[in-house]
Scaffold this motif. Structure first.
Motif, PDB file in Angstrom:
ATOM      1  N   GLU A 184      61.235  36.044  63.302  1.00  0.00           N
ATOM      2  CA  GLU A 184      60.282  35.928  62.198  1.00  0.00           C
ATOM      3  C   GLU A 184      59.796  34.493  62.053  1.00  0.00           C
ATOM      4  OE1 GLU A 184      59.465  37.329  57.652  1.00  0.00           O
ATOM      5  OE2 GLU A 184      60.777  38.422  58.998  1.00  0.00           O
ATOM      6  N   HIS A 185      60.688  33.532  62.209  1.00  0.00           N
ATOM      7  CA  HIS A 185      60.289  32.121  62.114  1.00  0.00           C
ATOM      8  C   HIS A 185      59.253  31.782  63.178  1.00  0.00           C
ATOM      9  CE1 HIS A 185      60.534  27.766  61.681  1.00  0.00           C
ATOM     10  NE2 HIS A 185      60.692  27.692  62.995  1.00  0.00           N
ATOM     11  N   GLU A 186      59.475  32.217  64.414  1.00  0.00           N
ATOM     12  CA  GLU A 186      58.536  31.920  65.501  1.00  0.00           C
ATOM     13  C   GLU A 186      57.178  32.569  65.251  1.00  0.00           C
ATOM     14  OE1 GLU A 186      58.593  30.017  68.296  1.00  0.00           O
ATOM     15  OE2 GLU A 186      60.436  29.167  67.500  1.00  0.00           O
ATOM     16  N   LEU A 187      57.181  33.800  64.805  1.00  0.00           N
ATOM     17  CA  LEU A 187      55.925  34.505  64.565  1.00  0.00           C
ATOM     18  C   LEU A 187      55.147  33.865  63.424  1.00  0.00           C
ATOM     19  CD1 LEU A 187      57.123  38.206  64.977  1.00  0.00           C
ATOM     20  CD2 LEU A 187      55.883  36.821  66.644  1.00  0.00           C
ATOM     21  N   ARG A 188      55.861  33.460  62.390  1.00  0.00           N
ATOM     22  CA  ARG A 188      55.199  32.797  61.266  1.00  0.00           C
ATOM     23  C   ARG A 188      54.674  31.419  61.682  1.00  0.00           C
ATOM     24  NH1 ARG A 188      56.190  34.561  56.023  1.00  0.00           N
ATOM     25  NH2 ARG A 188      56.149  32.406  55.281  1.00  0.00           N
ATOM     26  N   ALA A 189      55.473  30.671  62.424  1.00  0.00           N
ATOM     27  CA  ALA A 189      55.069  29.329  62.832  1.00  0.00           C
ATOM     28  C   ALA A 189      53.840  29.362  63.733  1.00  0.00           C
ATOM     29  CB  ALA A 189      56.231  28.634  63.545  1.00  0.00           C
ATOM     30  N   ARG A 190      53.732  30.403  64.537  1.00  0.00           N
ATOM     31  CA  ARG A 190      52.606  30.519  65.459  1.00  0.00           C
ATOM     32  C   ARG A 190      51.454  31.326  64.861  1.00  0.00           C
ATOM     33  NH1 ARG A 190      55.774  32.337  70.831  1.00  0.00           N
ATOM     34  NH2 ARG A 190      53.656  32.552  71.650  1.00  0.00           N
ATOM     35  N   ARG A 191      51.607  31.688  63.598  1.00  0.00           N
ATOM     36  CA  ARG A 191      50.567  32.420  62.872  1.00  0.00           C
ATOM     37  C   ARG A 191      50.139  33.694  63.605  1.00  0.00           C
ATOM     38  NH1 ARG A 191      46.745  27.408  60.679  1.00  0.00           N
ATOM     39  NH2 ARG A 191      48.428  26.328  59.539  1.00  0.00           N
ATOM     40  N   LEU A 192      51.135  34.434  64.060  1.00  0.00           N
ATOM     41  CA  LEU A 192      50.891  35.685  64.781  1.00  0.00           C
ATOM     42  C   LEU A 192      51.034  36.839  63.791  1.00  0.00           C
ATOM     43  CD1 LEU A 192      52.879  34.761  68.006  1.00  0.00           C
ATOM     44  CD2 LEU A 192      50.395  34.889  67.769  1.00  0.00           C
ATOM     45  N   GLY A 193      50.048  36.962  62.913  1.00  0.00           N
ATOM     46  CA  GLY A 193      50.115  37.935  61.827  1.00  0.00           C
ATOM     47  C   GLY A 193      50.320  39.369  62.274  1.00  0.00           C
ATOM     48  N   PRO A 194      49.513  39.902  63.210  1.00  0.00           N
ATOM     49  CA  PRO A 194      49.712  41.299  63.646  1.00  0.00           C
ATOM     50  C   PRO A 194      51.093  41.533  64.254  1.00  0.00           C
ATOM     51  CG  PRO A 194      47.531  40.531  64.273  1.00  0.00           C
ATOM     52  CD  PRO A 194      48.272  39.333  63.762  1.00  0.00           C
ATOM     53  N   ALA A 195      51.575  40.568  65.039  1.00  0.00           N
ATOM     54  CA  ALA A 195      52.904  40.709  65.630  1.00  0.00           C
ATOM     55  C   ALA A 195      53.980  40.689  64.550  1.00  0.00           C
ATOM     56  CB  ALA A 195      53.152  39.604  66.647  1.00  0.00           C
ATOM     57  N   LEU A 196      53.811  39.829  63.550  1.00  0.00           N
ATOM     58  CA  LEU A 196      54.768  39.766  62.442  1.00  0.00           C
ATOM     59  C   LEU A 196      54.762  41.072  61.652  1.00  0.00           C
ATOM     60  CD1 LEU A 196      56.789  38.116  60.785  1.00  0.00           C
ATOM     61  CD2 LEU A 196      54.853  37.184  59.499  1.00  0.00           C
ATOM     62  N   LYS A 197      53.584  41.628  61.464  1.00  0.00           N
ATOM     63  CA  LYS A 197      53.479  42.911  60.754  1.00  0.00           C
ATOM     64  C   LYS A 197      54.227  43.997  61.501  1.00  0.00           C
ATOM     65  CE  LYS A 197      50.054  46.144  58.885  1.00  0.00           C
ATOM     66  NZ  LYS A 197      48.592  46.431  58.756  1.00  0.00           N
ATOM     67  N   ALA A 198      54.090  44.021  62.843  1.00  0.00           N
ATOM     68  CA  ALA A 198      54.818  45.010  63.642  1.00  0.00           C
ATOM     69  C   ALA A 198      56.317  44.768  63.563  1.00  0.00           C
ATOM     70  CB  ALA A 198      54.341  44.952  65.092  1.00  0.00           C
ATOM     71  N   PHE A 199      56.734  43.497  63.615  1.00  0.00           N
ATOM     72  CA  PHE A 199      58.161  43.193  63.584  1.00  0.00           C
ATOM     73  C   PHE A 199      58.797  43.655  62.281  1.00  0.00           C
ATOM     74  CE2 PHE A 199      61.707  40.093  62.916  1.00  0.00           C
ATOM     75  CZ  PHE A 199      62.515  40.568  63.933  1.00  0.00           C
ATOM     76  N   ARG A 200      58.049  43.590  61.201  1.00  0.00           N
ATOM     77  CA  ARG A 200      58.601  44.003  59.910  1.00  0.00           C
ATOM     78  C   ARG A 200      58.741  45.523  59.778  1.00  0.00           C
ATOM     79  NH1 ARG A 200      55.487  39.390  56.237  1.00  0.00           N
ATOM     80  NH2 ARG A 200      57.014  37.733  56.671  1.00  0.00           N
ATOM     81  N   LEU A 201      58.301  46.253  60.790  1.00  0.00           N
ATOM     82  CA  LEU A 201      58.534  47.697  60.822  1.00  0.00           C
ATOM     83  C   LEU A 201      59.905  48.039  61.383  1.00  0.00           C
ATOM     84  CD1 LEU A 201      55.099  48.962  62.243  1.00  0.00           C
ATOM     85  CD2 LEU A 201      55.814  48.883  59.844  1.00  0.00           C
ATOM     86  N   VAL A 202      60.562  47.064  61.992  1.00  0.00           N
ATOM     87  CA  VAL A 202      61.852  47.324  62.644  1.00  0.00           C
ATOM     88  C   VAL A 202      62.882  47.776  61.618  1.00  0.00           C
ATOM     89  CG1 VAL A 202      63.795  46.207  63.799  1.00  0.00           C
ATOM     90  CG2 VAL A 202      61.461  45.770  64.581  1.00  0.00           C
TER      91      VAL A 202
END
Length: 279
Positions: free
Chosen positions: A149-167
């Motif tokens: 989550e830290h990496e996705l947020r730091a790189r501003r990868l919003g769609p990927a972060l949204k998918a990760f939060r489905l886990v």
């Protein structure tokens, strides 16, 4: 271990530096049998070597995303048609899916990205139905959710972060992880709850409980492999009905090949109407 066995321990293909580090002398490199070739300077490849490793090393890259997920044994429905490669340069071959941004050290011996980079690239590249099972199984292997989550947020990868939060780490198999993605989207749209691995008094654990009264089960590969399993399943179905629960059961192939059917049938039970999926 003889030099050829050492080369095979690298999947049959390796750079000169890796072989020297493994204890092979330069004299032994020159004495490899004819079945070992040098496709380019500094690379040795045995006959029948790992094709993914070969492509990665030839491109000065590493396997990642779905290709690395397969090597790690993560939840992956099918092998990718072409390799997914990552490197911090722009020279990957056109016959591969290219990824950028290796943030963590790759494996020491094999051309495979770290588990963290593998998951991050999958979340960026693949639809949620494929990336969420990969990420779910990686977390079960000990990967830190906070790190991803830290990496996705730091790189501003919003769609990927949204998918990760489905886990949901409670699910227990690849088809369950895909079903979770489908059911969660449906539950949010209808404004109802969905719980994975819900415990029901008098019945036991069920795969999913939707809206507090609809049980959705995803049968495993060995579903109905014996008369005893049939009897147990029928008894659970009857117990569920006696306790006032509705129940739907699906084999993994429905989750994989007919996700719209699963969603429409669950919605039909919840709302009393059937929405026929489009062809």
């Amino acid at each position: 271990m003889n030099p050829l066995d050492i080369l095979q321990s690298f999947g049959g293909v390796a750079r000169t530096s890796a072989l020297l580090d493994a204890g092979i002398s330069r004299r032994e490199l020159r004495r490899f049998p004819s079945s070992v070739r040098q496709p380019k300077r500094g690379v040795y490849a045995a006959e029948g070597c790992h094709p993914g490793y070969f492509k990665a090393i030839m491109a000065n890259a590493v396997l990642t995303c779905a290709s690395a997920a397969e090597e790690y044994g993560l939840w992956l429905r099918m092998s990718p048609a072409v390799p997914h490669l990552a490197a911090n340069h722009g020279h990957e071959p056109s016959s591969a899916v290219r990824h950028r941004g290796l943030r963590f050290p790759a494996q020491a011996r094999l051309p495979i990205a770290s588990l963290a980079d593998t998951v991050i690239h999958a979340l960026i590249c693949l639809p949620a139905s494929q990336s969420v099972p990969i990420a779910t199984s990686a977390l079960a292997r000990g990967l830190s959710a906070e790190q991803i989550e830290h990496e996705l947020r730091a790189r501003r990868l919003g769609p990927a972060l949204k998918a990760f939060r489905l886990v949901n780490t409670l699910v227990e198999s690849e088809p369950e992880a895909e079903a979770w993605v489908i059911l969660l989207a449906l539950a949010r749209r209808l404004g109802v709850s969905v719980v994975a691995q819900a415990m029901i008094p008098g019945l036991g654990r069920v795969d999913f409980l939707v809206a507090g009264w609809l049980i959705v089960e995803i049968d495993g590969v060995a579903f109905h492999s014996s008369r005893d399993s049939v009897r147990r399943d029928r008894a659970r179905d009857n117990t569920a009905s006696l306790l006032g629960y509705a129940r739907l059961r699906y084999v993994p192939e429905v989750v994989w090949r007919e996700p719209d059917r699963l969603a429409s049938e669950v919605e039909a039970v919840l709302t009393g109407r059937l929405r026929v999926p489009k062809n």
